[in-house]
Design an enzyme around this catalytic site. Structure first.
Site, short mmCIF file in Angstrom:
data_model
loop_
_atom_site.label_atom_id
_atom_site.label_comp_id
_atom_site.label_asym_id
_atom_site.label_seq_id
_atom_site.Cartn_x
_atom_site.Cartn_y
_atom_site.Cartn_z
CG HIS A 19 -1.59 1.22 1.03
ND1 HIS A 19 -2.04 2.75 1.34
CD2 HIS A 19 -3.33 0.43 1.08
CE1 HIS A 19 -3.24 3.29 0.84
NE2 HIS A 19 -3.74 1.64 0.68
CD GLU A 75 -5.41 0.96 -3.39
OE1 GLU A 75 -6.94 1.64 -2.86
OE2 GLU A 75 -4.62 1.65 -2.25
P1 13P Z 1 -10.16 6.03 -0.36
O1 13P Z 1 -11.27 4.56 -0.72
O2 13P Z 1 -10.10 6.35 0.85
O3 13P Z 1 -9.83 6.33 -1.16
O4 13P Z 1 -9.05 4.80 0.09
C1 13P Z 1 -8.15 4.25 -0.87
C2 13P Z 1 -7.00 2.99 -0.27
O5 13P Z 1 -6.30 3.88 0.05
C3 13P Z 1 -7.42 2.01 -0.38
O6 13P Z 1 -6.81 1.18 0.56
#
Ligand code: 13P
Length: 247
Positions: A96, A165
């Protein structure tokens, strides 16, 4: 099979299990339930009790991270995949951006994936470019590097899911356009196909997903599910995402 994964980050105490109870009762009555899996990654402190509570239910409990060494070591506050498995975790996130910011390198991440798989956890491997990289049109090269430096052909791809992400989309309310995201997911799957020399593992999207924008994401058929931060801390918001996805 689609994935709806809720990452709680630094949120939750024992009684927050009520949120999951509500998601579980929605799930057990949902006519679409055979089409998707729900995974929640609470903080370390809650993994054991939540895993035990949902042992025979369809909500899967995972970890937000794991340590880079197998089993035991002398690193203060470290928690290994072996320890997570022993308390019932079925999944772990690896890579992450929050943890990359705190020092996770490709070498560390490679070890985390290796030991998570060895300890029979499913890995949700997170990748994503930052705003500067995006503005400099480096998205594809950054993602290619993040994937090829960490994942290896010998890893069991059936136990790996990749979550794209973009860092600039996390918690900001900003999301990629349909065209940008379609192309990026396609690129990620192409790179994964090359690494594993066979069909790509599932690729999820994460970053400001909510009940009002899920309709756009649904139109991109190559997306195999979602990693949801903020909206996973409310049963209503999380359920709305699933409801609107299958609307
Ligand atoms: P948000 O959905 O709050 O943007 O976060 C995404 C995230 O980092 C999930 O791991």
């Amino acid at each position: 099979m689609k994935y709806f994964i809720g990452n709680w980050k630094m949120f939750g105490i024992p009684k927050s299990i009520n949120i999951l109870n509500r998601i579980n009762s929605f799930y057990s009555k949902d006519k679409n339930k055979n089409k998707y899996k729900v995974v929640i990654t609470p903080p370390y402190t809650l993994i054991e009790t939540y895993s035990r509570h949902f042992r025979n239910k369809k909500i899967n409990i995972g970890s937000q991270n794991c340590y880079q060494l197998d089993q035991y070591s002398s690193n203060t506050a470290a928690v290994s995949s072996y320890m997570l498995k022993s308390v019932g975790a079925k999944y772990t996130l690896v890579g992450h951006s929050d943890n990359r910011n705190e020092g996770d390198t490709d070498i560390i991440l490679n070890n985390k994936v290796k030991f998570a798989l060895k300890n029979n956890l499913k890995v949700v491997f997170c990748i994503g470019e930052n705003k500067i990289q995006k503005n400099n049109k480096k998205t594809f090269s950054v993602l290619t590097r993040q994937l090829t430096k960490v994942l290896e052909k010998k890893f069991n791809k059936n136990n790996i899911v990749v979550a794209y992400e973009p860092i600039w989309a996390i918690g900001t309310g900003k999301i990629p356009t349909f065209k940008e995201l379609s192309k990026t997911i396609e690129h990620i799957k192409k790179v994964l196909k090359k690494i594993f020399k066979s069909k790509s593992p599932e690729v999820l999207y994460g970053g400001s997903v909510d009940g009002s924008n899920i309709g756009m994401f649904r139109e991109i058929k190559q997306i195999d599910g979602f990693l949801i931060g903020g909206a996973s801390k409310s049963s209503k918001k999380f359920i709305d995402i699933i409801k609107n996805y299958y609307r």
